[in-house]
Design an enzyme around this catalytic site. Structure first.
Site, mmCIF file in Angstrom:
data_model
loop_
_atom_site.group_PDB
_atom_site.id
_atom_site.type_symbol
_atom_site.label_atom_id
_atom_site.label_comp_id
_atom_site.label_asym_id
_atom_site.label_seq_id
_atom_site.Cartn_x
_atom_site.Cartn_y
_atom_site.Cartn_z
ATOM 1 N N GLY A 50 0.847 -1.184 0.000
ATOM 2 C CA GLY A 50 0.000 0.000 0.000
ATOM 3 C C GLY A 50 0.885 1.238 0.000
ATOM 4 O O GLY A 50 1.505 1.535 -0.993
ATOM 5 N N SER A 117 6.656 -4.282 -2.592
ATOM 6 C CA SER A 117 6.087 -2.994 -2.954
ATOM 7 C C SER A 117 6.272 -2.002 -1.798
ATOM 8 O O SER A 117 7.391 -1.870 -1.302
ATOM 9 C CB SER A 117 4.621 -3.215 -3.335
ATOM 10 O OG SER A 117 4.137 -2.136 -4.049
ATOM 11 N N TRP A 118 5.210 -1.358 -1.308
ATOM 12 C CA TRP A 118 5.376 -0.516 -0.118
ATOM 13 C C TRP A 118 5.962 -1.352 1.026
ATOM 14 O O TRP A 118 6.699 -0.829 1.872
ATOM 15 C CB TRP A 118 4.051 0.120 0.302
ATOM 16 C CG TRP A 118 4.095 0.619 1.720
ATOM 17 C CD1 TRP A 118 3.530 0.032 2.813
ATOM 18 C CD2 TRP A 118 4.783 1.791 2.209
ATOM 19 N NE1 TRP A 118 3.816 0.760 3.953
ATOM 20 C CE2 TRP A 118 4.579 1.851 3.604
ATOM 21 C CE3 TRP A 118 5.555 2.788 1.587
ATOM 22 C CZ2 TRP A 118 5.108 2.870 4.397
ATOM 23 C CZ3 TRP A 118 6.087 3.803 2.380
ATOM 24 C CH2 TRP A 118 5.860 3.836 3.757
ATOM 25 N N ASP A 272 6.903 -4.997 -14.335
ATOM 26 C CA ASP A 272 6.219 -4.322 -13.233
ATOM 27 C C ASP A 272 5.957 -2.873 -13.638
ATOM 28 O O ASP A 272 6.890 -2.085 -13.799
ATOM 29 C CB ASP A 272 7.118 -4.388 -11.984
ATOM 30 C CG ASP A 272 6.428 -3.873 -10.727
ATOM 31 O OD1 ASP A 272 5.525 -3.026 -10.853
ATOM 32 O OD2 ASP A 272 6.806 -4.326 -9.628
ATOM 33 N N HIS A 300 3.803 -6.801 -11.213
ATOM 34 C CA HIS A 300 4.074 -6.309 -9.863
ATOM 35 C C HIS A 300 3.630 -7.250 -8.748
ATOM 36 O O HIS A 300 4.150 -7.174 -7.637
ATOM 37 C CB HIS A 300 3.333 -4.967 -9.711
ATOM 38 C CG HIS A 300 3.508 -4.315 -8.391
ATOM 39 N ND1 HIS A 300 4.741 -3.906 -7.930
ATOM 40 C CD2 HIS A 300 2.633 -3.998 -7.410
ATOM 41 C CE1 HIS A 300 4.596 -3.355 -6.732
ATOM 42 N NE2 HIS A 300 3.341 -3.404 -6.387
HETATM 43 N N1 STX Z 1 1.464 0.956 -4.106
HETATM 44 C C1 STX Z 1 2.223 -0.201 -4.207
HETATM 45 C C2 STX Z 1 1.871 -1.237 -3.175
HETATM 46 O O1 STX Z 1 2.507 -1.330 -2.156
HETATM 47 C C3 STX Z 1 1.836 2.039 -4.961
HETATM 48 C C4 STX Z 1 0.751 -2.082 -3.448
HETATM 49 N N2 STX Z 1 0.138 -2.223 -4.569
HETATM 50 N N3 STX Z 1 -0.899 -3.098 -4.370
HETATM 51 C C5 STX Z 1 -0.863 -3.493 -3.133
HETATM 52 O O2 STX Z 1 0.147 -2.880 -2.538
HETATM 53 C C6 STX Z 1 -1.805 -4.468 -2.470
HETATM 54 C C7 STX Z 1 -1.427 -5.865 -2.838
HETATM 55 C C8 STX Z 1 -1.715 -4.314 -0.974
HETATM 56 C C9 STX Z 1 -3.211 -4.219 -2.905
#
Ligand code: STX
Length: 318
Positions: A50, A117-118, A272, A300
């Site tokens: 997120g 990701s985050w 990604d 991603h």
């Molecule tokens: N946000 C990237 C991220 O961390 C820019 C992310 N993208 N989708 C998710 O996290 C979930 C899987 C938690 C929906």
């Protein structure tokens, strides 16, 4: 064979948490955590994405439950943490402190850190702040939240690859405000009017769900329709991003010297579109001892088969 059936053969079987709890981290915020697998095994903390995405049951299936003591938690304001979608006292420094508070609460000396990701962003900053507490880093879909990365995904870049998905995201905002979409969404996601907040959350979240996989999954897109999920996800993400995640641009790369001793595996989908591969490459360059796996047929998401395969290979090797 469908992708769902394939991923079931790669991941460990579903397990239920044996212990859950609520950790009070401030006068305002309480964090939900859950623990599964083997309490006598090696501890691993799973850092979700997120920000605002919340942890999911499937995330524990990336670990052998006989070998690992698996700790999951929902970061401030999302999942089962309270208050829901709250932005006050919600920032990177507090999120890092919460991880450390949880470690102390569970009486764990040090643990493996796993995040995508985050979750990779927060894992890296956590390890840089507490370099003796992270035994290893397993990172996927590298996101350092620099202005260049945010501009690519939320303003111009990914828009060129997914113009069809970008159009509704962009057109939710009147033309006069389209020059800064993060700012325009922030105004709406923090509006006093719940209808305005929810409509913006849905478009923001749809854009991200539509672009997360090499082959978009309709089931994944439905997450944007789940407004309980979307409101927390969109509000918290946008709040962190408009604030440049509360650190100086380039903070993570500049602090990699603090974590050279930590065994690190970076797994990155070549295609990604949310967090392009160049960030994984730059991180790898700053951490020469890290191993970098560029997965040739993925985007991603950790739910993509070839990403999941590499993640399980990496956790099996810990
Ligand atoms: N946000 C990237 C991220 O961390 C820019 C992310 N993208 N989708 C998710 O996290 C979930 C899987 C938690 C929906």
């Amino acid at each position: 064979m469908s992708e769902i059936a394939d991923i079931d053969r790669i991941l460990y079987p579903k397990v239920e948490p044996h212990t859950t709890g609520m950790l009070v981290v401030s006068d305002l915020h309480t964090i939900f955590w859950e623990r599964s697998g083997n309490i006598a095994g090696q501890s691993v903390v799973v850092i979700h994405g997120g920000p605002g995405g919340g942890s999911q049951p499937a995330y524990r299936q990336y670990f052998d439950p006989k070998k690992f003591d698996i700790i999951q938690f929902d970061q401030r304001g999302c999942g089962k943490s309270t208050p829901y979608a709250e932005l006050q006292e919600n920032n990177t420094q507090n999120s890092v402190a919460d991880i450390e508070a949880l470690r102390e609460h569970l009486d764990i000396d040090s643990w493996h850190v796993f995040g995508g990701s985050w979750g990779s962003t927060l894992s890296l900053i956590y390890a840089q702040n507490y370099p003796t507490r992270a035994k290893s880093l397993t990172l996927r879909g590298i996101f350092m939240c620099r202005k260049s990365e945010l501009h690519w995904f939320y303003q111009h870049g990914a828009s060129n690859v997914f113009p069809d998905a970008f159009e509704p995201y962009q057109n939710h905002i009147p033309e006069s405000e389209q020059g800064d979409l993060i700012a325009a969404y922030y105004t709406r996601l923090t509006s006093d009017d719940a209808t305005i907040r929810r409509a913006a959350a849905k478009e923001w979240t749809r854009w991200e769900m539509a672009t997360s996989r090499l082959f978009p999954d309709p089931e994944y897109l439905d997450k944007a329709e789940d407004l309980d999920f979307a409101v927390a996800f969109a509000r918290i993400e946008c709040h962190y991003f408009i604030n440049g995640i509360f650190v100086e641009d380039g903070h993570i790369l500049r602090n990699c010297h603090k974590i050279q001793h930590i065994p690190t595996t970076i797994i990155q989908g070549r295609y990604d579109m949310v967090c392009p591969t160049v960030s994984a490459w730059e991180l790898h360059r700053q951490m020469p001892k890290s191993s970098l796996v560029i997965v040739p047929d993925a985007g991603h998401s950790m739910g993509e088969v070839s990403i999941a395969r590499e993640l399980v290979i990496a956790t099996d090797a810990l």
